[in-house]
Design a protein around this motif. Sequence first.
Motif, PDB file in Angstrom:
ATOM      1  N   LYS A  71       0.853  -1.185   0.000  1.00  0.00           N
ATOM      2  CA  LYS A  71       0.000   0.000   0.000  1.00  0.00           C
ATOM      3  C   LYS A  71       0.885   1.229   0.000  1.00  0.00           C
ATOM      4  N   SER A  72       0.898   1.939  -1.083  1.00  0.00           N
ATOM      5  CA  SER A  72       1.807   3.065  -1.238  1.00  0.00           C
ATOM      6  C   SER A  72       1.410   4.231  -0.349  1.00  0.00           C
ATOM      7  N   GLN A  73       2.432   4.950   0.153  1.00  0.00           N
ATOM      8  CA  GLN A  73       2.189   6.183   0.882  1.00  0.00           C
ATOM      9  C   GLN A  73       2.063   7.362  -0.079  1.00  0.00           C
ATOM     10  N   HIS A  74       2.260   7.124  -1.363  1.00  0.00           N
ATOM     11  CA  HIS A  74       2.307   8.209  -2.336  1.00  0.00           C
ATOM     12  C   HIS A  74       0.887   8.557  -2.764  1.00  0.00           C
ATOM     13  N   ASP A  75       0.255   9.479  -2.064  1.00  0.00           N
ATOM     14  CA  ASP A  75      -1.142   9.797  -2.324  1.00  0.00           C
ATOM     15  C   ASP A  75      -1.299  10.520  -3.653  1.00  0.00           C
ATOM     16  N   VAL A  76      -2.500  10.480  -4.184  1.00  0.00           N
ATOM     17  CA  VAL A  76      -2.746  11.019  -5.521  1.00  0.00           C
ATOM     18  C   VAL A  76      -2.526  12.524  -5.577  1.00  0.00           C
ATOM     19  N   GLN A  77      -2.809  13.227  -4.486  1.00  0.00           N
ATOM     20  CA  GLN A  77      -2.614  14.676  -4.494  1.00  0.00           C
ATOM     21  C   GLN A  77      -1.135  15.030  -4.631  1.00  0.00           C
ATOM     22  N   PHE A 259       8.870   7.068  18.869  1.00  0.00           N
ATOM     23  CA  PHE A 259       9.616   7.015  17.618  1.00  0.00           C
ATOM     24  C   PHE A 259       8.737   6.419  16.532  1.00  0.00           C
ATOM     25  N   GLY A 260       9.067   6.734  15.283  1.00  0.00           N
ATOM     26  CA  GLY A 260       8.323   6.177  14.167  1.00  0.00           C
ATOM     27  C   GLY A 260       8.817   6.745  12.853  1.00  0.00           C
ATOM     28  N   GLY A 261       8.400   6.130  11.765  1.00  0.00           N
ATOM     29  CA  GLY A 261       8.786   6.587  10.439  1.00  0.00           C
ATOM     30  C   GLY A 261       7.710   6.255   9.428  1.00  0.00           C
ATOM     31  N   GLY A 262       7.911   6.701   8.204  1.00  0.00           N
ATOM     32  CA  GLY A 262       6.947   6.408   7.147  1.00  0.00           C
ATOM     33  C   GLY A 262       5.624   7.120   7.344  1.00  0.00           C
ATOM     34  N   ALA A 263       5.675   8.406   7.704  1.00  0.00           N
ATOM     35  CA  ALA A 263       4.448   9.133   8.053  1.00  0.00           C
ATOM     36  C   ALA A 263       3.776   9.703   6.813  1.00  0.00           C
ATOM     37  N   GLY A 264       3.185   8.839   6.010  1.00  0.00           N
ATOM     38  CA  GLY A 264       2.438   9.312   4.855  1.00  0.00           C
ATOM     39  C   GLY A 264       1.284  10.202   5.283  1.00  0.00           C
ATOM     40  N   TYR A 265       0.898  11.129   4.415  1.00  0.00           N
ATOM     41  CA  TYR A 265      -0.090  12.147   4.789  1.00  0.00           C
ATOM     42  C   TYR A 265      -1.489  11.763   4.329  1.00  0.00           C
ATOM     43  N   ILE A 266      -2.339  11.400   5.279  1.00  0.00           N
ATOM     44  CA  ILE A 266      -3.762  11.204   5.042  1.00  0.00           C
ATOM     45  C   ILE A 266      -4.484  11.923   6.178  1.00  0.00           C
TER      46      ILE A 266
END
Length: 333
Positions: A71-77, A259-266
């Motif tokens: 599931k990609s973090q790369h959103d359409v916007q 701690f954490g990473g990969g914070a895709g924006y939704i």
Amino acid sequence: MKEERLLKPRQDTSATSLTGFQLYPRGPRKSDARHPPGTLFPFRMFTSLPFPARRATLLVGITACLALPAKSQHDVQRNAVQKIALGQHEQVATILAGDKKPNAGKAETLFVETLNLAAQGKIEEAISRRKLALAAGLPLERFVAGPRKVLSKLPPVEGSIDVELVHGPMVGAVTSEAASFWVRTREPATVTIRIGEKEFSNRTTAEADYTTVIRADGLKPMTTYAYKVLVNGKEIPAGQTNLRTFPSRNKPQPFSVGFGGGAGYIPEWERQWDNISTFQPLAFLMLGDNVYIDQPEHSLCQHYCYYRRQSRPEWRRFTARTAIYSIWDDHDF
């Protein structure tokens, strides 16, 4: 004998890959419907297995994960903004109209449409889209922050003159005796952090994208301080404006770190910053892939990705009270 402890994942972590953890004592615990007396937790079950069985279990788990569709973090916007940066405006509508997931939602789509129209000089259409984006709940700060090289083609949005503090404050570089505060303003300004009777100031500039860092010193170790933010001498309302200093060197004290990473924006997942904040970590470590830009040659996309996260009220509340530290990874450019 010291009590042995394990890491227990938070229950509300499905919304994002930034996962909070809490400690619970190993051993007897109260029974409930999910964990009747004698139930072994998965981690305890795993560690109780012989080494060959543990290795086989890991291999099966890794294979299963690799077999799942990613599931990609790369959103359409964000993908659409990349096309705007490249001048491929005709492709923007097609990308935004697709049903690819994840999707940052209607308000974000309207913002990107505004950006695309403004970049093409279609001012009246862009103004119309901007009104719809604000009506859909987009923070006003988004149109104040920019990207300015495109949105400056539009007349100022109504109410923007009142937005003096666009982003921040964000706390960082905390020690036992000092702390730093990052901010962004609407225009060049003197920003002051007031802690008790002490004031610490610095000035934002256009060259630094209207940002600055204010350093406050003379603080006491492991102490909670309330602080206020002033722009050009005017106090600015801001939520969660308190911070805790770190323990003194060579004087250990208990504290928690997230701690954490990969914070895709939704947007609907941004509530996780409030969730993590309930643990009151002294600091939070951003471990890379923090905004997913993937366009190192065009500042338009870089600004877009950072501004939308920095404008979120959940993020602003969290970072106003928690010391933030970060590294960059491959998707942060």
